[in-house]
Design an enzyme around this catalytic site. Structure first.
Site, PDB file in Angstrom:
ATOM      1  N   GLY A  64       0.822  -1.205   0.000  1.00 32.11           N
ATOM      2  CA  GLY A  64       0.000   0.000   0.000  1.00 32.11           C
ATOM      3  C   GLY A  64       0.852   1.248   0.000  1.00 32.11           C
ATOM      4  O   GLY A  64       2.057   1.185  -0.235  1.00 32.11           O
ATOM      5  N   ASN A  65       0.222   2.383   0.237  1.00 29.14           N
ATOM      6  CA  ASN A  65       0.970   3.634   0.314  1.00 29.14           C
ATOM      7  C   ASN A  65       0.309   4.553   1.327  1.00 29.14           C
ATOM      8  O   ASN A  65      -0.736   4.228   1.877  1.00 29.14           O
ATOM      9  CB  ASN A  65       1.078   4.281  -1.068  1.00 29.14           C
ATOM     10  CG  ASN A  65      -0.283   4.586  -1.640  1.00 29.14           C
ATOM     11  OD1 ASN A  65      -0.991   5.448  -1.158  1.00 29.14           O
ATOM     12  ND2 ASN A  65      -0.672   3.838  -2.676  1.00 29.14           N
ATOM     13  N   LYS A  66       0.926   5.715   1.548  1.00 34.93           N
ATOM     14  CA  LYS A  66       0.512   6.568   2.668  1.00 34.93           C
ATOM     15  C   LYS A  66      -0.620   7.535   2.326  1.00 34.93           C
ATOM     16  O   LYS A  66      -0.993   8.344   3.151  1.00 34.93           O
ATOM     17  CB  LYS A  66       1.719   7.385   3.148  1.00 34.93           C
ATOM     18  CG  LYS A  66       2.824   6.521   3.724  1.00 34.93           C
ATOM     19  CD  LYS A  66       3.688   7.274   4.724  1.00 34.93           C
ATOM     20  CE  LYS A  66       4.395   8.469   4.154  1.00 34.93           C
ATOM     21  NZ  LYS A  66       5.415   9.044   5.024  1.00 34.93           N
TER      22      LYS A  66
END
Ligand code: CTP
Length: 411
Positions: A208-210
């Protein structure tokens, strides 16, 4: 600057009241919260105290006695959100047995109520009679909307978007409105992708990412405020962030990049503009394991994750047959100013976008709830706009540019 008392009574819609408080604060007003005991089951003291940096008024006995008089005295405006059937009845009956009704009774300030409850309760003759009484006394009633209700049923009784409530309430004060969009997008359809995709590794893990989705939702909300029909494709955005969206916005929720691609291709048909704020994973695991990956206790070896490329949604739409008249991409880049401007222009050209909104990220800027500095670049590398400040301020600036671009096309 006015002093506003936000009175909160105990209904499921209470979770939207903090947004009303925030909008009033954003318009430069000083906000106090008075809450019924029942409402604390929905939004607790610490939330109110965190948002307003002052104690929430709840208890009418003991020290609270002086507090209600003080609140009633300082109030220039009282907004009751949500107003339950019970609270409407108390107000109509002139009761003063909780901090909300007591403050109203003791104050001469204009009162706005935003009722929210099950349809049957709203339509009950007793509630309708109470509302009629309140209106006769000059109370401003913001009628509930139709839609999905907290109970799972649908019908009339839903609280309108909290931004809308704040705007209408502040209009009574003649106060300033939150981050105004100057131009109109009436009759236009805007599609906004937001959040960050998750690429499943196994049933419990993902890449995932932020991205929080806040900037995308702020853009969607600004477009809705400008009168557009807005469709949001939301990837993994927290409910507390989604709550900031006006209820008129149509939402499709997705998880992975492939799901986002499908939803975006479908939603973009017939749209006037696509704003791709979503952080889409460029790669995904080649295969998703059907069951949770386990360590092999006999060895210290670690597995190797093989990745494959994801489709580039922006590029596919930017160069495809269903390209809307305006396509805006986002890019979060690290590097010097010169470097990021070069990356941005190259990205716009490569992906067939009219504009790339360049967000410089690094320590303390960009991700999460912090101010932004966004430059809007065209494919030739010209900076057509620069927007700084809160995500709402950036969104308002960007939506102004979207409206100007679409206006120009019609000339
Ligand atoms: N984007 C997309 N599909 C992808 C990756 C990105 O639609 N698979 C979109 C994003 O929503 C964003 C824009 O492309 O609007 C730029 O994203 P970015 O990740 O910066 O682009 P990349 O081409 O992946 O560039 P980089 O090599 O710098 O990661």
């Amino acid at each position: 600057m006015a002093s506003i008392v936000v009175g909160v009574s105990g209904g499921v819609a209470a979770f939207k009241a903090p947004i009303v408080v925030r909008e009033c604060q954003r318009a430069g007003h000083d906000v106090y919260v008075a809450a019924t005991h029942a409402s604390l089951e929905f939004v607790g003291r610490s939330t109110w105290e965190g948002i307003t940096s002052r104690p929430v008024a709840v208890d009418i006995a003991g020290e609270g006695r002086a507090e209600h008089v003080e609140l009633a005295r300082v109030a220039d405006l009282i907004i009751i959100v949500p107003a339950t059937a019970n609270t409407l009845a108390r107000l109509a009956g002139g009761f003063a047995d909780d901090m909300v009704s007591l403050t109203v009774l003791a104050s001469r300030a204009p009162v706005v109520v935003a009722p929210a409850m099950h349809s049957n309760m709203w339509l009950a003759p007793a509630t309708q009679a109470n509302v009629a009484t309140l209106r006769e006394r000059g109370v401003h009633v913001i009628d509930p909307e139709s839609g999905a209700l907290g109970s799972g049923d649908s019908g009339i009784g839903r609280l309108p978007a909290p931004e809308e409530i704040a705007r209408r309430a502040l209009a009574i004060l003649g106060g300033s409105e939150p981050a105004a969009v100057r131009t109109s997008l009436a009759g236009k359809t805007v599609v906004v992708t937001a959040g960050g995709t998750r690429e499943p590794i196994d049933p419990v893990r993902f890449l995932g990412n932020k991205s929080s989705g806040r900037q995308g939702l702020a853009i969607a909300a600004a477009a809705a405020r400008a009168g557009a029909r807005v469709r949001v494709i939301a990837a993994n955005i927290d409910d507390s962030v989604m709550a900031f969206l006006p209820s008129s916005v149509e939402v499709t929720r997705v998880g992975s990049a492939q799901q986002m691609r499908e939803a975006t291709l479908a939603q973009v048909r017939g749209a006037d503009a696509l704003v791709m704020t979503a952080a889409v994973a460029d790669f995904r695991p080649e295969a998703t394991q059907a069951s949770k990956m386990k360590k092999d206790p006999t060895t210290s070896d670690a597995p190797t994750l093989r990745l494959v490329r994801n489709p580039d949604i922006l590029s596919e739409i930017g160069h495809g047959p269903h390209r809307p008249p305006l396509v805006v991409g986002f890019a979060a880049e690290t590097g010097t100013d010169e470097e990021i401007l070069a990356y941005g222009a190259d990205k716009a050209a490569r992906k067939g976008a009219d504009y790339i909104a360049l967000n410089r990220v690094g320590a303390g800027v960009g991700f999460g709830d912090v101010p932004n500095d966004i430059r809007l670049l065209d494919a030739a590398g010209h900076i057509v706009g620069r927007y700084t400040g809160s995500k709402d301020e950036v969104a308002a600036g960007l939506i102004d540019q979207v409206a100007a671009f679409l206006d120009n096309l019609e000339r």
